[in-house]
Design an enzyme around this catalytic site. Structure first.
Site, PDB file in Angstrom:
ATOM      1  N   ASP A 288     119.024  96.261  30.908  1.00 57.81           N
ATOM      2  CA  ASP A 288     118.847  94.992  31.624  1.00 57.81           C
ATOM      3  C   ASP A 288     117.758  94.148  30.975  1.00 57.81           C
ATOM      4  O   ASP A 288     117.867  92.934  30.930  1.00 57.81           O
ATOM      5  CB  ASP A 288     118.505  95.226  33.105  1.00 57.81           C
ATOM      6  CG  ASP A 288     118.344  93.890  33.818  1.00 57.81           C
ATOM      7  OD1 ASP A 288     119.319  93.112  33.813  1.00 57.81           O
ATOM      8  OD2 ASP A 288     117.245  93.589  34.309  1.00 57.81           O
TER       9      ASP A 288
ATOM     10  N   SER B 105     122.601  93.475  36.880  1.00 58.28           N
ATOM     11  CA  SER B 105     121.184  93.377  36.553  1.00 58.28           C
ATOM     12  C   SER B 105     120.322  93.878  37.711  1.00 58.28           C
ATOM     13  O   SER B 105     119.449  94.734  37.542  1.00 58.28           O
ATOM     14  CB  SER B 105     120.862  91.908  36.238  1.00 58.28           C
ATOM     15  OG  SER B 105     119.489  91.682  36.173  1.00 58.28           O
TER      16      SER B 105
ATOM     17  N   ARG C 125     120.260  86.443  28.359  1.00 55.37           N
ATOM     18  CA  ARG C 125     120.915  85.549  29.331  1.00 55.37           C
ATOM     19  C   ARG C 125     120.024  84.371  29.682  1.00 55.37           C
ATOM     20  O   ARG C 125     120.480  83.244  29.848  1.00 55.37           O
ATOM     21  CB  ARG C 125     121.265  86.344  30.614  1.00 55.37           C
ATOM     22  CG  ARG C 125     122.415  87.319  30.417  1.00 55.37           C
ATOM     23  CD  ARG C 125     122.504  88.286  31.577  1.00 55.37           C
ATOM     24  NE  ARG C 125     122.631  87.606  32.845  1.00 55.37           N
ATOM     25  CZ  ARG C 125     122.114  88.041  33.995  1.00 55.37           C
ATOM     26  NH1 ARG C 125     121.445  89.177  34.038  1.00 55.37           N
ATOM     27  NH2 ARG C 125     122.264  87.349  35.097  1.00 55.37           N
TER      28      ARG C 125
ATOM     29  N   HIS D 283     116.251  94.799  49.016  1.00 47.68           N
ATOM     30  CA  HIS D 283     116.053  93.952  47.835  1.00 47.68           C
ATOM     31  C   HIS D 283     116.347  92.510  48.201  1.00 47.68           C
ATOM     32  O   HIS D 283     117.358  92.213  48.832  1.00 47.68           O
ATOM     33  CB  HIS D 283     117.001  94.386  46.701  1.00 47.68           C
ATOM     34  CG  HIS D 283     116.863  93.515  45.497  1.00 47.68           C
ATOM     35  ND1 HIS D 283     115.856  93.703  44.570  1.00 47.68           N
ATOM     36  CD2 HIS D 283     117.552  92.419  45.090  1.00 47.68           C
ATOM     37  CE1 HIS D 283     115.950  92.774  43.640  1.00 47.68           C
ATOM     38  NE2 HIS D 283     116.965  91.981  43.927  1.00 47.68           N
TER      39      HIS D 283
ATOM     40  N   LYS E 197     118.447  98.090  38.065  1.00 47.16           N
ATOM     41  CA  LYS E 197     117.007  98.343  38.265  1.00 47.16           C
ATOM     42  C   LYS E 197     116.751  98.981  39.617  1.00 47.16           C
ATOM     43  O   LYS E 197     115.948  99.890  39.756  1.00 47.16           O
ATOM     44  CB  LYS E 197     116.231  97.027  38.172  1.00 47.16           C
ATOM     45  CG  LYS E 197     116.173  96.469  36.764  1.00 47.16           C
ATOM     46  CD  LYS E 197     115.548  95.092  36.724  1.00 47.16           C
ATOM     47  CE  LYS E 197     116.418  94.062  37.380  1.00 47.16           C
ATOM     48  NZ  LYS E 197     116.197  92.690  37.029  1.00 47.16           N
TER      49      LYS E 197
HETATM   50  N1  URA Z   1     117.424  88.908  39.424  1.00 47.28           N
HETATM   51  C1  URA Z   1     117.698  89.906  38.540  1.00 47.28           C
HETATM   52  O1  URA Z   1     117.054  90.951  38.561  1.00 47.28           O
HETATM   53  N2  URA Z   1     118.697  89.718  37.675  1.00 47.28           N
HETATM   54  C2  URA Z   1     119.426  88.600  37.626  1.00 47.28           C
HETATM   55  O2  URA Z   1     120.326  88.515  36.808  1.00 47.28           O
HETATM   56  C3  URA Z   1     119.125  87.553  38.528  1.00 47.28           C
HETATM   57  C4  URA Z   1     118.105  87.736  39.427  1.00 47.28           C
END
Ligand code: URA
Length: 433
Positions: free
Chosen positions: A159, A181, A166, A80, A185
């Protein structure tokens, strides 16, 4: 909820039960947005300890579906990236690592702000499907060991709700909230291990190595407490990665790299991340062995073959690999030339990413449509010498209004100097527990 906001405001630590109450209550619509926003602001300033971060991650992860990959033979490892400009690594890395026998079940995201997203890049290949029924995705993984799809609505719904809030309340830049976050995912894809590419610099969310280090530790600690193997590389995002920025252009550069060409920074980072993935999978004993295997796979065209198969399994014509005319093209091209002689001392990834967004290649909100054809080719990179009048960048666009919006920003993205300055190192640190 009022008590929990008060507790966090006074730097208290929220228990797993309290975090579950917040996550499930928000999803049921029982906690109003203004209370959640107040809580996020309290977390932004007071932080969370590692136990809280992991518990929040776990609750958000469990708010949705988690893929079950047990039926698929082999180790499953993924990568990631925290988001960059010109970062088309996944397009090369996923088929490359799969060609070395490790399954890569990649759930990916879209570009936001000045950064690009893997799904947008792949969708510039006509017909490429990034939304697949899960049984098809699992069958694809069993057959070819690689697939890249989007996070469906069933994955980490908490999220989606939290991020939208946010985003408009100035609370994105909190390391515990970013950690929960990203991981809620990413861990939903059910892999056994993860390598994080934590970007640092002008074009990244983390501006300093200290911040990037803190995010790396947070990501790998929470992952490992949830039972996943994890490591992180902190890598430079001062200038764009590779020469191309923009969806179709990046697909071409990724395919060129799979064919054995491509820019050296892109190749180096892809190989290093891939070797980390093989190490986590336990298929090699050290990074050097991993690098050797992956270099050979790349040279022999095995990663390219795997990419072709992925394109076919995901609904597009694999002949695109041999005929770029199948990709949509921008109508116009403008050459930005150097105003003087000098070494390129700055090529600001943020400004270049912003310019591609303004050309129509990126989006402000997730609903917005993008133009895959627009983009920028950085003909000269940091550290290179350029003469007055030589081409610095090529800008691909479709109408002159687009172009006029980006010229000033791009001019300020580049600085020249008479002395050759040291280049920022591409891979700054490896973080593991
Ligand atoms: N990428 C994400 O998936 N979440 C965040 O909070 C910041 C970057």
């Amino acid at each position: 909820m009022t008590e929990l906001i008060e507790k966090k405001k006074r730097r208290g630590s929220l228990s797993a039960e309290e975090l579950r109450f917040i996550v499930t209550g928000s999803l049921k619509g029982e906690i109003p947005d203004y209370q959640l926003a107040a809580l996020f602001m309290a977390i932004k300033f007071q932080g969370m300890d590692q136990r809280e971060t992991t518990d929040l991650t776990r609750e958000m992860l469990n708010s949705g579906k988690v893929l079950e990959l047990e039926s698929i033979p082999g180790k499953k490892i993924d990568k990631h990236s925290t988001g960059g400009v010109g970062d088309k690594v996944s397009l090369i890395l996923a088929p490359l690592v799969a060609s070395a026998g490790v399954v890569v079940p990649m759930l990916s995201g879209r570009g936001l702000g000045h950064t690009g997203g893997t799904l947008d890049k792949l969708e510039s290949i006509p017909g490429f499907q990034t939304t697949l029924p899960i049984p098809h995705f699992l069958k694809q993984l069993s057959h070819i060991g690689v697939g890249i799809i989007g996070q469906s609505g069933e994955i980490a719904p908490a999220d989606r709700l939290f991020y939208a809030l946010r985003d408009v309340t100035g609370t994105v830049d909190s390391i515990p909230l970013i950690t929960a976050s990203i991981l809620s995912k990413k861990l939903a894809e059910g892999a056994e291990g993860y390598v994080f590419d934590v970007k640092v610099g002008q074009g990244a969310f983390m501006k300093t190595v200290e911040e990037a280090r803190a995010l790396s530790f947070s990501l790998i600690s929470a992952s490992s407490e949830i039972g996943k193997k994890a490591s992180a590389l902190i890598t430079s995002m001062e200038q764009p990665l590779g020469e191309m920025v923009g969806n179709t252009l990046e697909v071409k550069e990724a395919i060129d790299t799979l064919k054995g060409g491509g820019p050296t920074d892109l190749i180096e980072l892809t190989l290093q991340l891939g070797a980390e993935m093989l190490l986590l999978a336990g298929t090699v004993r050290n990074i050097e062995d991993g690098l050797k295997i992956l270099q050979a796979k790349l040279q022999r065209g095995e990663a390219l073959d795997r990419f072709r198969e992925m394109v076919r399994w995901q609904g597009a014509d694999p002949r695109v690999v041999d005929d770029y005319r199948q990709l949509p093209q921008a109508k116009e091209r403008w050459e930005m030339r150097s105003p003087s002689d000098g070494y390129i001392s700055k090529l600001d990834a943020y400004e270049v990413g912003l310019a591609v967004k303004r050309l129509g290649g990126g989006r402000e909100s997730l609903q917005q449509k993008i133009d895959p054809t627009v983009g920028i080719m950085c003909v000269k990179r940091m550290g290179e010498w350029i003469r007055k009048g030589e081409i610095l960048m090529e800008i691909y666009y479709n109408n002159s209004q687009q172009l006029s919006k980006v010229i000033d920003g791009l001019s300020s993205a580049v600085e020249l100097s008479k002395e050759r300055e040291a280049l920022p190192s591409l891979i700054k640190e490896k973080i593991s527990l």
